[in-house]
Scaffold this motif. Structure first.
Motif, mmCIF file in Angstrom:
data_model
loop_
_atom_site.group_PDB
_atom_site.id
_atom_site.type_symbol
_atom_site.label_atom_id
_atom_site.label_comp_id
_atom_site.label_asym_id
_atom_site.label_seq_id
_atom_site.Cartn_x
_atom_site.Cartn_y
_atom_site.Cartn_z
ATOM 1 N N MET A 163 0.852 -1.168 0.000
ATOM 2 C CA MET A 163 0.000 0.000 0.000
ATOM 3 C C MET A 163 0.902 1.236 0.000
ATOM 4 S SD MET A 163 -3.015 1.162 2.669
ATOM 5 C CE MET A 163 -3.921 -0.332 2.556
ATOM 6 N N ASP A 164 0.576 2.179 -0.804
ATOM 7 C CA ASP A 164 1.306 3.428 -0.914
ATOM 8 C C ASP A 164 1.170 4.244 0.376
ATOM 9 O OD1 ASP A 164 0.719 6.529 -2.374
ATOM 10 O OD2 ASP A 164 2.651 5.523 -2.461
ATOM 11 N N VAL A 165 2.192 5.020 0.715
ATOM 12 C CA VAL A 165 2.181 5.804 1.946
ATOM 13 C C VAL A 165 1.054 6.828 1.922
ATOM 14 C CG1 VAL A 165 3.499 7.445 3.333
ATOM 15 C CG2 VAL A 165 4.636 5.474 2.333
ATOM 16 N N SER A 166 0.877 7.497 0.791
ATOM 17 C CA SER A 166 -0.183 8.499 0.679
ATOM 18 C C SER A 166 -1.564 7.852 0.789
ATOM 19 C CB SER A 166 -0.057 9.234 -0.656
ATOM 20 O OG SER A 166 -1.100 10.161 -0.802
ATOM 21 N N LEU A 167 -1.746 6.726 0.137
ATOM 22 C CA LEU A 167 -3.025 6.028 0.186
ATOM 23 C C LEU A 167 -3.325 5.535 1.601
ATOM 24 C CD1 LEU A 167 -5.447 4.860 -1.365
ATOM 25 C CD2 LEU A 167 -4.073 2.822 -1.752
ATOM 26 N N SER A 168 -2.331 5.013 2.279
ATOM 27 C CA SER A 168 -2.556 4.530 3.641
ATOM 28 C C SER A 168 -2.845 5.692 4.589
ATOM 29 C CB SER A 168 -1.365 3.725 4.133
ATOM 30 O OG SER A 168 -0.218 4.522 4.196
ATOM 31 N N SER A 169 -2.234 6.846 4.357
ATOM 32 C CA SER A 169 -2.520 8.023 5.184
ATOM 33 C C SER A 169 -3.967 8.457 5.029
ATOM 34 C CB SER A 169 -1.596 9.174 4.813
ATOM 35 O OG SER A 169 -0.264 8.825 5.022
ATOM 36 N N TRP A 170 -4.429 8.513 3.796
ATOM 37 C CA TRP A 170 -5.828 8.894 3.559
ATOM 38 C C TRP A 170 -6.790 7.846 4.116
ATOM 39 C CZ3 TRP A 170 -7.449 13.482 2.900
ATOM 40 C CH2 TRP A 170 -6.658 14.430 2.272
ATOM 41 N N PHE A 171 -6.397 6.584 4.055
ATOM 42 C CA PHE A 171 -7.233 5.526 4.604
ATOM 43 C C PHE A 171 -7.382 5.675 6.114
ATOM 44 C CE2 PHE A 171 -7.698 1.195 6.328
ATOM 45 C CZ PHE A 171 -8.945 0.908 5.798
ATOM 46 N N VAL A 172 -6.297 5.996 6.808
ATOM 47 C CA VAL A 172 -6.347 6.180 8.260
ATOM 48 C C VAL A 172 -7.186 7.414 8.609
ATOM 49 C CG1 VAL A 172 -4.956 6.737 10.296
ATOM 50 C CG2 VAL A 172 -4.229 4.938 8.743
ATOM 51 N N ILE A 173 -7.078 8.485 7.830
ATOM 52 C CA ILE A 173 -7.880 9.688 8.082
ATOM 53 C C ILE A 173 -9.353 9.390 7.869
ATOM 54 C CG2 ILE A 173 -8.378 12.022 7.259
ATOM 55 C CD1 ILE A 173 -5.329 12.274 6.713
ATOM 56 N N LEU A 174 -9.697 8.664 6.816
ATOM 57 C CA LEU A 174 -11.092 8.287 6.566
ATOM 58 C C LEU A 174 -11.611 7.374 7.669
ATOM 59 C CD1 LEU A 174 -13.540 8.339 4.651
ATOM 60 C CD2 LEU A 174 -12.555 6.335 3.543
ATOM 61 N N LEU A 175 -10.806 6.427 8.094
ATOM 62 C CA LEU A 175 -11.190 5.535 9.189
ATOM 63 C C LEU A 175 -11.418 6.329 10.477
ATOM 64 C CD1 LEU A 175 -11.543 2.604 10.224
ATOM 65 C CD2 LEU A 175 -9.114 2.675 10.798
ATOM 66 N N TYR A 197 -10.734 5.961 19.453
ATOM 67 C CA TYR A 197 -9.487 6.678 19.182
ATOM 68 C C TYR A 197 -8.297 5.741 19.378
ATOM 69 C CZ TYR A 197 -5.456 9.640 20.077
ATOM 70 O OH TYR A 197 -4.198 10.188 20.066
ATOM 71 N N ALA A 198 -8.305 4.993 20.457
ATOM 72 C CA ALA A 198 -7.211 4.061 20.723
ATOM 73 C C ALA A 198 -7.120 2.988 19.635
ATOM 74 C CB ALA A 198 -7.390 3.415 22.096
ATOM 75 N N LEU A 199 -8.262 2.499 19.168
ATOM 76 C CA LEU A 199 -8.248 1.491 18.107
ATOM 77 C C LEU A 199 -7.712 2.046 16.794
ATOM 78 C CD1 LEU A 199 -11.621 -0.361 18.777
ATOM 79 C CD2 LEU A 199 -9.302 -1.194 19.192
ATOM 80 N N VAL A 200 -8.079 3.294 16.466
ATOM 81 C CA VAL A 200 -7.569 3.913 15.243
ATOM 82 C C VAL A 200 -6.064 4.118 15.342
ATOM 83 C CG1 VAL A 200 -7.605 6.038 13.866
ATOM 84 C CG2 VAL A 200 -9.739 4.979 14.551
ATOM 85 N N ARG A 216 -0.706 2.510 13.702
ATOM 86 C CA ARG A 216 0.611 2.022 14.105
ATOM 87 C C ARG A 216 0.944 0.700 13.407
ATOM 88 N NH1 ARG A 216 5.038 3.893 17.128
ATOM 89 N NH2 ARG A 216 6.032 2.099 18.060
ATOM 90 N N MET A 217 -0.059 -0.173 13.278
ATOM 91 C CA MET A 217 0.144 -1.448 12.599
ATOM 92 C C MET A 217 0.476 -1.222 11.118
ATOM 93 S SD MET A 217 -2.530 -4.550 11.988
ATOM 94 C CE MET A 217 -3.407 -3.587 10.777
ATOM 95 N N ILE A 218 -0.232 -0.317 10.467
ATOM 96 C CA ILE A 218 0.051 -0.024 9.060
ATOM 97 C C ILE A 218 1.449 0.555 8.913
ATOM 98 C CG2 ILE A 218 -0.556 1.521 7.149
ATOM 99 C CD1 ILE A 218 -3.448 1.112 7.821
ATOM 100 N N GLU A 219 1.828 1.460 9.827
ATOM 101 C CA GLU A 219 3.158 2.069 9.770
ATOM 102 C C GLU A 219 4.253 1.031 9.967
ATOM 103 O OE1 GLU A 219 5.566 5.803 11.759
ATOM 104 O OE2 GLU A 219 3.987 4.822 12.909
ATOM 105 N N ASN A 233 9.957 0.864 9.506
ATOM 106 C CA ASN A 233 10.152 1.104 10.926
ATOM 107 C C ASN A 233 9.080 2.041 11.462
ATOM 108 O OD1 ASN A 233 12.421 -0.448 10.904
ATOM 109 N ND2 ASN A 233 13.830 1.264 10.647
ATOM 110 N N ALA A 234 8.472 1.657 12.565
ATOM 111 C CA ALA A 234 7.484 2.513 13.214
ATOM 112 C C ALA A 234 8.226 3.490 14.117
ATOM 113 C CB ALA A 234 6.504 1.685 14.023
ATOM 114 N N PHE A 235 7.942 4.761 13.960
ATOM 115 C CA PHE A 235 8.626 5.790 14.742
ATOM 116 C C PHE A 235 8.008 5.909 16.128
ATOM 117 C CE2 PHE A 235 9.301 7.035 10.331
ATOM 118 C CZ PHE A 235 10.683 7.153 10.325
#
Length: 101
Positions: free
Chosen positions: A1-13, A51-54, A59-62, A67-69
């Protein structure tokens, strides 16, 4: 999954999860409650849990992309405020909209 696409997916979620407590009278939109209406405290608890689940999902997607920061408290303060802002339409729909009889 592309970084930009995953970012938008997390925002939509996050937008969907932030409005979920205000959209129905069930707990997490699944569990029926005995009381006819959910209290504001129950909706707030639902918001915190969602909020915690999102955050965990993001974090899981990252971590799957690399590497997760490590995040400090500032990150969580900003994302919690963003989560509340994303939930504002549901709050307006539930509490501020004029009811027509």
């Amino acid at each position: 999954m592309d970084v930009s696409l995953s970012s938008w997916f997390v925002i939509l979620l996050a937008a969907l999860a932030a409005n979920l407590p205000f959209a129905n009278e069930r707990l997490f939109a699944v569990v029926p409650l005995r009381m006819p209406r959910k209290s504001a405290w129950l909706r707030l608890c639902e918001l915190v849990i969602l909020y915690a689940l999102v955050i965990l999902f993001a974090r899981m997607i990252e971590s799957r992309m690399g590497n997760a920061f490590e995040q400090k408290w500032e990150f969580y303060a900003v994302t919690a405020c963003l989560f509340l802002v994303l939930g504002y339409p549901g709050f307006v729909y539930r509490y501020l909209r004029k009811q027509h009889a």
